[in-house]
Write an enzyme that holds these catalytic residues in place. Structure first.
Site, mmCIF file in Angstrom:
data_model
loop_
_atom_site.group_PDB
_atom_site.id
_atom_site.type_symbol
_atom_site.label_atom_id
_atom_site.label_comp_id
_atom_site.label_asym_id
_atom_site.label_seq_id
_atom_site.Cartn_x
_atom_site.Cartn_y
_atom_site.Cartn_z
ATOM 1 N N TRP A 70 -0.303 3.957 12.845
ATOM 2 C CA TRP A 70 -0.179 3.987 11.393
ATOM 3 C C TRP A 70 -0.932 5.188 10.891
ATOM 4 O O TRP A 70 -2.113 5.253 11.091
ATOM 5 C CB TRP A 70 -0.724 2.710 10.751
ATOM 6 C CG TRP A 70 -0.376 2.650 9.299
ATOM 7 C CD1 TRP A 70 -1.193 2.898 8.243
ATOM 8 C CD2 TRP A 70 0.902 2.312 8.763
ATOM 9 N NE1 TRP A 70 -0.505 2.753 7.068
ATOM 10 C CE2 TRP A 70 0.790 2.396 7.352
ATOM 11 C CE3 TRP A 70 2.138 1.979 9.325
ATOM 12 C CZ2 TRP A 70 1.867 2.146 6.508
ATOM 13 C CZ3 TRP A 70 3.187 1.719 8.476
ATOM 14 C CH2 TRP A 70 3.043 1.808 7.080
ATOM 15 N N TYR A 93 -6.523 -3.238 12.823
ATOM 16 C CA TYR A 93 -7.388 -2.131 12.403
ATOM 17 C C TYR A 93 -8.806 -2.263 12.937
ATOM 18 O O TYR A 93 -9.776 -2.082 12.210
ATOM 19 C CB TYR A 93 -7.346 -2.009 10.874
ATOM 20 C CG TYR A 93 -6.014 -1.416 10.448
ATOM 21 C CD1 TYR A 93 -5.821 -0.046 10.474
ATOM 22 C CD2 TYR A 93 -4.942 -2.229 10.100
ATOM 23 C CE1 TYR A 93 -4.599 0.513 10.149
ATOM 24 C CE2 TYR A 93 -3.709 -1.688 9.767
ATOM 25 C CZ TYR A 93 -3.545 -0.309 9.799
ATOM 26 O OH TYR A 93 -2.331 0.250 9.492
ATOM 27 N N ASP A 108 0.814 -1.208 0.000
ATOM 28 C CA ASP A 108 0.000 0.000 0.000
ATOM 29 C C ASP A 108 0.855 1.269 0.000
ATOM 30 O O ASP A 108 0.660 2.161 0.817
ATOM 31 C CB ASP A 108 -0.902 -0.068 1.246
ATOM 32 C CG ASP A 108 -1.899 1.068 1.339
ATOM 33 O OD1 ASP A 108 -2.380 1.514 0.289
ATOM 34 O OD2 ASP A 108 -2.192 1.502 2.475
ATOM 35 N N GLU A 149 3.289 -8.025 7.248
ATOM 36 C CA GLU A 149 2.014 -8.626 6.865
ATOM 37 C C GLU A 149 2.113 -9.709 5.800
ATOM 38 O O GLU A 149 1.435 -9.635 4.760
ATOM 39 C CB GLU A 149 1.024 -7.538 6.428
ATOM 40 C CG GLU A 149 0.663 -6.598 7.559
ATOM 41 C CD GLU A 149 -0.570 -5.767 7.294
ATOM 42 O OE1 GLU A 149 -1.005 -5.668 6.132
ATOM 43 O OE2 GLU A 149 -1.125 -5.219 8.272
ATOM 44 N N TYR A 166 -10.914 -1.320 9.428
ATOM 45 C CA TYR A 166 -11.289 -2.353 8.457
ATOM 46 C C TYR A 166 -12.274 -3.354 9.053
ATOM 47 O O TYR A 166 -13.021 -3.992 8.330
ATOM 48 C CB TYR A 166 -10.054 -3.088 7.930
ATOM 49 C CG TYR A 166 -9.125 -2.206 7.112
ATOM 50 C CD1 TYR A 166 -9.587 -1.581 5.955
ATOM 51 C CD2 TYR A 166 -7.819 -2.000 7.498
ATOM 52 C CE1 TYR A 166 -8.753 -0.761 5.211
ATOM 53 C CE2 TYR A 166 -6.974 -1.189 6.754
ATOM 54 C CZ TYR A 166 -7.446 -0.569 5.614
ATOM 55 O OH TYR A 166 -6.616 0.245 4.880
ATOM 56 N N ASN A 196 -0.282 -5.652 13.554
ATOM 57 C CA ASN A 196 -0.968 -4.583 12.827
ATOM 58 C C ASN A 196 -2.464 -4.842 12.962
ATOM 59 O O ASN A 196 -2.951 -5.864 12.453
ATOM 60 C CB ASN A 196 -0.596 -4.608 11.340
ATOM 61 C CG ASN A 196 0.888 -4.333 11.102
ATOM 62 O OD1 ASN A 196 1.631 -4.032 12.026
ATOM 63 N ND2 ASN A 196 1.311 -4.440 9.845
ATOM 64 N N GLU A 231 0.865 -1.337 14.060
ATOM 65 C CA GLU A 231 -0.019 -0.500 13.240
ATOM 66 C C GLU A 231 -1.398 -0.475 13.867
ATOM 67 O O GLU A 231 -1.929 -1.524 14.260
ATOM 68 C CB GLU A 231 -0.161 -1.035 11.795
ATOM 69 C CG GLU A 231 1.078 -0.883 10.956
ATOM 70 C CD GLU A 231 0.878 -1.267 9.492
ATOM 71 O OE1 GLU A 231 -0.286 -1.266 9.016
ATOM 72 O OE2 GLU A 231 1.879 -1.577 8.833
#
Ligand code: BDP
Length: 630
Positions: free
Chosen positions: A574, A493, A180, A438, A497, A491, A529
């Site tokens: 992040w 989210y 990304d 990741e 997400y 990481n 993250e």
């Protein structure tokens, strides 16, 4: 002034940048075991940074075009260092005769072939680590020559990072990749000429041992020379910050004992200088070579679920970053570099991860000098075919297979580990090596792929712990490689997400998962993250995704959870700043906007909230927080 012994580059230096072009022969011959150039009594250094001529190839086959045999016209020119992508509107003297002249590239992304006049002199694969070529026998001192560099930006399943090239309906080749951030390419860092004598130091490794509860230390050093060590006499001297000599030796390998020491501490850096000199083997003490490395005396240890520096538990605050700025792309920029470090100091960050590739050597030197802790990562990002911009595709994927990420990819990955550890092994700031970001560590083949890489890294550096940044789909049940590592970088989210817009559920989910990791492994956890895309200037009373309020509240929710989990020893938001991403993703609007600073480094509301937690409130009282960067 132009030194007499170094050849002269024609003012119209030429550079060919090959966009989406395959280099048919393997790029090798570039020596990656290179020490960062220094100018001193025995070495000369001349920078080749500046304006270079630029051209795209007319053919996809480099051999067909043979662009290095011609002068490239100055109609298109690029600055070096810089990524070329966003530049355009379309897309050192004593015994002269016996000195060695070496041409060094700090980074050419991703693959380079170097030509001098009509001759192919070197190549290097890997966009973020240096390489050099000895040109002594190729160009004579004072002679003019043409320097051409072919740059290849293609990513395939056998490159690190990986990618693949698709041919679309119109016949146009299109680069796809699973990471990304924008595939910036070019001569991203400095180019220089340096000269050394016939006998020189070609490597130094320094390790430190802290003793007597931090009162004393042992400094182990090992230097190698390009010739038989008997052809010179070594003199090794350790200086303190005031320039006083504090220890010395007359061997290439040995240990220096310090009965009283200034430790390198996060936030309070202290750097000794270790000078290795080579003197003539017989007769007078004629200086043949000299090289200095900064030495920060500190220890790093993982004990149970604690991360210790100099025997004390530390709590890391900071960011996953990128080398990214408008116009320059990934080109090294000292103004942005120092500004970023100043913003990190302002906000209370004591650390960062070089997500997702090795950063410029100047960054590492600065971190050493200012006591900033670094998690140093290789460019192995996107070893996860099902993942795109933090989201998963629904198609079943097979990341590790003969046709995708295979043994050949692993050998390239291994080389990135060798080159990073070789380059950064003497940096006190580096406390953890991150071997990948990741990967599909939940998929079959992951363990067979990663086990030899972790073994290699441990052989190369037995002094530092190892980690990798785990992706959210590789849960404690699904992940197959976490036991191979010392620190769990996660990481996650939650609230972005997953549980998008629902911070209450996100808080439950995040805490549950962190408890599972803690219970299963009992190792330290660094939240490598967490964050939310945020459009600067978007404000809402009820916090909704993309608003500044939502980003702030998501971070606050995450911090509440981290404070309840004993094993969490660090939080890296992040991202530090907004950054450019691939143009094809509909999840991104002119790049990734999870930065707590915008791409041009303006603070969002979250930056002020982080500053309050990291500086004013003090995170996790009693946990031995490291102070923010000096
Ligand atoms: C993670 C990646 C990082 C992305 C981030 C995101 O490690 O490179 O930029 O998510 O989606 O998947 O913002």
């Amino acid at each position: 002034m132009f030194p007499s012994c170094i050849p002269r580059l024609r003012p119209s230096a030429v550079l060919v940048l090959l966009a989406l072009t395959g280099l048919s022969s393997c790029a090798d011959g570039g020596n990656w075991k290179t020490l960062k150039p220094q100018a001193n009594a025995a070495r000369e250094l001349v920078s080749l940074d500046g304006i270079w001529n630029f051209a795209l190839p007319t053919s996809i086959d480099l051999e067909e075009d043979k662009a290095w045999t011609k002068n490239i016209p100055p109609s298109l020119q690029i600055p070096v260092p810089a990524s070329y992508n966003d530049i355009f509107a379309d897309q050192n003297i004593r015994d002269t005769s016996k000195r060695r002249n070496i041409l060094r590239f700090d980074a050419v992304t991703h693959e380079a072939r170097v030509f001098i006049n009509d001759r192919d002199v070197a190549g290097h694969i890997g966009g973020y680590t240096p390489f050099e070529v000895d040109v002594t026998d190729i160009v004579a001192p004072g002679e003019q020559f043409r320097l051409t560099v072919a740059v290849n930006n293609i990513l395939t399943s056998q490159t690190i990072p990986p990618g693949n090239v698709e041919v679309d309906e119109t016949g146009k080749r299109r680069q796809l990749y699973n990471h990304d951030f924008f595939n910036y390419a070019g001569i991203a860092r400095s180019v220089s000429f340096y000269s050394v004598g016939e006998v020189y130091v070609d490597d130094i490794t320094v390790t430190t041992e802290v003793k007597d509860q931090g009162k004393g230390a042992t400094i182990n050093f090992s230097a190698t020379t390009n010739k038989d060590p008997k052809s010179s006499r070594p003199r090794v001297t350790l200086f303190d910050e005031e320039g006083n000599e504090v220890a010395s030796a007359s061997t290439l390998q040995g240990s220096l004992e310090l009965s009283s020491v200034h430790l390198w501490q996060p936030g309070v850096a202290y750097l000794y200088r270790l000078r290795v000199e080579l003197l003539s083997a017989k007769g007078k003490d004629t200086l043949l070579d000299s090289y200095e490395v900064s030495v920060g005396v500190r220890s790093v240890e993982v004990r149970g679920n604690e991360f210790l520096i100099n025997g004390s538990p530390v709590y890391l605050t900071g960011f996953g970053k990128h080398e990214d700025s408008p116009v320059r792309g990934k080109g090294y920029d000292p103004a942005y570099m120092i500004h970023d470090f100043q913003l990190m100091k302002w906000i209370g960050a004591n650390s960062f991860r070089t997500s997702h590739y090795p950063y410029a050597e100047e960054v590492m030197d600065y971190a050493d000098r200012h006591g900033i802790v670094v998690i140093d990562e290789v460019p192995a990002v996107g070893l996860n075919i099902g993942l795109s911009a933090g989201t998963s595709t629904d198609e079943p994927t097979l990341t590790f297979s003969e046709k995708t990420i295979n043994n050949q990819t692993r050998e390239v990955h291994a080389q990135t580990i060798r080159e990073l550890i070789h380059r950064d092994k003497n940096h006190a700031s580096v406390v953890l090596w991150s071997l990948t970001n990741e990967p599909a560590s939940n998929e079959e083949g992951a363990r067979a792929y990663f086990e030899p890489l972790v073994e290699l890294a441990r052989e190369l550096d037995p002094t530092r712990p190892m980690t990798f940044a785990n992706v959210m789909y590789a849960t404690p049940e699904a992940d197959r490689i976490m036991d191979l590592f010392d620190v769990m970088c996660l990481n996650r989210y939650y609230g972005w997400y997953v549980n998008t817009g629902d911070l209450a559920s996100a808080e439950i989910g995040l805490e549950q998962e962190l408890n599972e990791w803690q219970d299963k492994y009992g190792k330290p956890i660094i939240m490598s993250e967490y964050g939310a895309d945020t459009l600067a200037g978007t404000h809402t009373v009820i916090a909704v995704p993309w608003s500044e309020e939502y980003q702030t509240q998501l971070l606050q929710m995450s911090h509440r959870v981290f404070d309840r989990i004993e094993s969490v020893v660090g939080e890296h938001v992040w991202n530090f700043a907004g950054f450019q991403t691939a143009s094809k993703s509909i999840y991104r609007v002119d790049g990734n906007k999870k930065g707590v600073f915008t791409r041009d480094r303006k603070p969002k509301a979250a930056a002020h909230a982080l500053r309050t937690r990291w500086l004013e409130e003090g995170v996790r009282k009693g946990q031995g927080n490291v102070t923010a960067a000096a």
